[in-house]
Design an enzyme around this catalytic site. Structure first.
Site, short mmCIF file in Angstrom:
data_model
loop_
_atom_site.label_atom_id
_atom_site.label_comp_id
_atom_site.label_asym_id
_atom_site.label_seq_id
_atom_site.Cartn_x
_atom_site.Cartn_y
_atom_site.Cartn_z
N THR A 11 4.36 2.45 5.67
CA THR A 11 2.95 2.03 5.72
C THR A 11 2.21 2.97 6.66
O THR A 11 2.76 3.37 7.68
CB THR A 11 2.79 0.57 6.21
OG1 THR A 11 1.41 0.33 6.49
CG2 THR A 11 3.59 0.27 7.46
N ASP A 51 4.69 -4.64 6.16
CA ASP A 51 5.17 -5.94 6.63
C ASP A 51 5.22 -6.98 5.52
O ASP A 51 6.15 -7.80 5.47
CB ASP A 51 4.36 -6.43 7.84
CG ASP A 51 2.93 -6.75 7.49
OD1 ASP A 51 2.40 -6.13 6.55
OD2 ASP A 51 2.34 -7.62 8.15
N GLY A 109 0.83 -1.20 0.00
CA GLY A 109 0.00 0.00 0.00
C GLY A 109 0.86 1.25 0.00
O GLY A 109 1.88 1.28 0.69
N ARG A 136 -5.31 -1.93 9.13
CA ARG A 136 -5.25 -3.40 9.01
C ARG A 136 -5.56 -4.04 10.36
O ARG A 136 -6.60 -3.75 10.93
CB ARG A 136 -3.88 -3.84 8.48
CG ARG A 136 -3.56 -3.33 7.11
CD ARG A 136 -3.94 -4.34 6.04
NE ARG A 136 -2.94 -5.34 5.87
CZ ARG A 136 -2.30 -5.60 4.73
NH1 ARG A 136 -2.57 -4.88 3.67
NH2 ARG A 136 -1.43 -6.57 4.65
N ARG A 171 0.83 -4.86 -5.67
CA ARG A 171 0.83 -6.10 -4.88
C ARG A 171 1.04 -7.21 -5.90
O ARG A 171 0.30 -7.30 -6.87
CB ARG A 171 -0.48 -6.26 -4.12
CG ARG A 171 -0.74 -5.06 -3.18
CD ARG A 171 -1.82 -5.37 -2.17
NE ARG A 171 -2.34 -4.14 -1.56
CZ ARG A 171 -1.92 -3.65 -0.40
NH1 ARG A 171 -0.98 -4.24 0.28
NH2 ARG A 171 -2.47 -2.55 0.09
N ASP A 231 -0.13 2.13 8.49
CA ASP A 231 -0.69 1.38 9.61
C ASP A 231 0.13 1.46 10.90
O ASP A 231 -0.38 1.14 11.98
CB ASP A 231 -0.83 -0.10 9.23
CG ASP A 231 -1.68 -0.29 7.98
OD1 ASP A 231 -2.52 0.58 7.72
OD2 ASP A 231 -1.49 -1.30 7.28
N ASP A 284 2.25 -0.55 11.96
CA ASP A 284 2.19 -1.86 12.62
C ASP A 284 3.50 -2.64 12.55
O ASP A 284 3.51 -3.85 12.73
CB ASP A 284 1.05 -2.70 12.01
CG ASP A 284 1.21 -2.88 10.50
OD1 ASP A 284 2.08 -2.22 9.91
OD2 ASP A 284 0.45 -3.67 9.92
P1 ATP Z 1 0.64 -2.31 3.61
O1 ATP Z 1 0.98 -2.57 5.05
O2 ATP Z 1 0.53 -0.88 3.32
O3 ATP Z 1 -0.49 -3.13 3.08
P2 ATP Z 1 2.54 -4.27 2.66
O4 ATP Z 1 3.96 -4.14 2.28
O5 ATP Z 1 2.24 -5.05 3.91
O6 ATP Z 1 1.95 -2.80 2.74
P3 ATP Z 1 1.46 -6.43 1.05
O7 ATP Z 1 0.54 -6.41 -0.13
O8 ATP Z 1 1.06 -7.24 2.23
O9 ATP Z 1 1.71 -4.90 1.45
O10 ATP Z 1 2.89 -6.94 0.55
C1 ATP Z 1 3.52 -6.37 -0.59
C2 ATP Z 1 4.01 -7.44 -1.50
O11 ATP Z 1 5.05 -8.20 -0.85
C3 ATP Z 1 2.99 -8.50 -1.90
O12 ATP Z 1 2.15 -8.06 -2.97
C4 ATP Z 1 3.88 -9.66 -2.33
O13 ATP Z 1 4.35 -9.47 -3.65
C5 ATP Z 1 5.07 -9.53 -1.37
N1 ATP Z 1 4.92 -10.49 -0.28
C6 ATP Z 1 4.16 -10.39 0.83
N2 ATP Z 1 4.26 -11.52 1.58
C7 ATP Z 1 5.09 -12.36 0.92
C8 ATP Z 1 5.60 -13.68 1.16
N3 ATP Z 1 5.25 -14.37 2.24
N4 ATP Z 1 6.44 -14.20 0.25
C9 ATP Z 1 6.81 -13.52 -0.85
N5 ATP Z 1 6.36 -12.27 -1.14
C10 ATP Z 1 5.53 -11.70 -0.28
#
Ligand code: ATP
Length: 332
Positions: free
Chosen positions: A134, A111, A19, A180, A80, A136, A138
């Site tokens: 992020t 995360d 995000g 979240r 994503r 959040d 978190d």
């Molecule tokens: P926000 O907290 O704002 O949602 P975020 O970084 O947590 O941001 P996510 O969509 O959860 O957003 O993760 C970003 C990208 O990281 C995912 O679209 C995916 O490509 C990659 N990713 C997340 N978890 C994994 C995992 N376990 N293994 C490999 N890639 C991952």
């Protein structure tokens, strides 16, 4: 923490992922200019992991990050990527980095981004340092994440506006905010916006108690009330809470409205606090790479730059300040 003797990093890739959060651009700018100060070459990887897989790369220099510090969103775009969750997808990404001569990475995201980074490092050992980006807040390993302060201020500004109309019409408003599975935004905007009640995932929501509190608030002179609901509350978001209240005859006389702040919290120009935090972290990430660290996240804890192994960032839950929960109860 993974740290190897300083090896020659010459060309780094920078990406934003997950995000978007206000301040990501300030972080990109800082990382790019700090890397240039080390005489590194810098490549922007557009659309996070998806762009890494597709080889969507752009050369960056000092000018390419001019005039972006104050802008929300991310000039590198974000995405994503489902493909990056697969071994094959990550192998394609690693091959693209190898072809482009990228030997270090700065990842800016939440995360999920750091979890993906950690998996990628275990498989392909490209030195990588994460920056917490992020709204959040978190992430374990930093007091605040990039974007959180701006989102919080946006939420408070909106609560102020809703307060005016709630008061004019004697209404009960349930305001849903993002976060979240965490209640950082909800708890803090609840205090800053003077909410009568705050429902967060870190504290079990007792529906009977919620009803009692609201009914006691909306009697006598005060007929309006604001309840802030974290999107991740274990009972559900504001719409579900509102259905539960509407189903109770005791609420038949109450003019109840739901307002979901949604993506307004993601956009907008970053606050001064977020700009400074993002600038510090972007630069610290490059320093950490140059010092030979890998698979870590930079953060600011008690005012100081810190490094936390990526695994701890997503493997541990950042705890909420329970004194603030007490404060909300005291001030309502
Ligand atoms: P926000 O907290 O704002 O949602 P975020 O970084 O947590 O941001 P996510 O969509 O959860 O957003 O993760 C970003 C990208 O990281 C995912 O679209 C995916 O490509 C990659 N990713 C997340 N978890 C994994 C995992 N376990 N293994 C490999 N890639 C991952």
């Amino acid at each position: 923490m993974t740290s190897s003797p300083a090896h020659a990093i010459r060309r780094i890739g920078i990406y934003t992922s997950g995000g978007d959060a206000p301040g990501m651009n300030a972080c990109v700018r800082s990382a790019v200019r700090s890397a240039l100060a080390y005489d590194l070459e810098v490549v922007g990887i557009r659309r996070g992991y998806q762009g890494m897989i597709e080889g969507d790369l752009v050369e960056m220099d000092a000018k390419s990050v001019s005039n972006i510090l104050q802008k929300g969103g991310t000039v590198l775009k974000s995405a994503r990527s489902t493909e990056f969750r697969t071994v094959e997808g990550r192998a394609r990404a690693a091959e693209n980095l190898r072809k482009a001569g990228i030997d270090g990475l700065v990842a800016i995201g939440g995360d999920g981004t750091l979890r993906g980074a950690s998996v990628f490092y275990d498989e392909h050992q490209v030195p990588l340092v994460g920056c917490p980006g992020t709204i959040d807040n978190d992430l374990f390993g930093t007091d605040e994440t990039i974007g959180y302060d701006t989102a919080l201020n946006t939420a408070i500004e909106n609560i102020d506006r809703i307060r005016d109309t709630a008061d004019a019409h004697d209404r009960l408003f349930l305001i849903e905010v993002m976060g979240r599975d965490s209640g950082f935004i909800a708890l803090n905007c609840g205090i800053g916006g003077g909410a009568e009640l705050v429902l967060i995932p870190e504290q079990l929501t007792d529906m009977d108690e919620v009803k009692r509190q609201i009914l006691s608030q909306m009697t006598g002179q005060t007929r309006s009330s604001i309840v802030v609901v974290a999107e991740g509350d274990e009972l559900g978001g504001a719409s579900i809470i509102s259905d539960a209240l509407r189903g109770d005859p005791a609420f038949a006389h109450i003019d109840l409205r739901v307002c979901i702040l949604g993506h307004t919290q993601r956009g907008g120009s970053p606050t001064a606090r977020d700009r400074v935090l993002a600038s510090r972290l972007g630069s610290a990430a490059v320093d950490a790479l140059m010092e030979g660290h890998a698979n870590v996240m930079v953060g600011v804890v008690d005012g100081e730059i810190t490094l936390t192994p990526s695994r701890n960032v997503w493997g541990r839950k950042k705890s909420i300040d329970y004194d603030l929960i007490k404060l909300t109860n005291l001030l309502r």
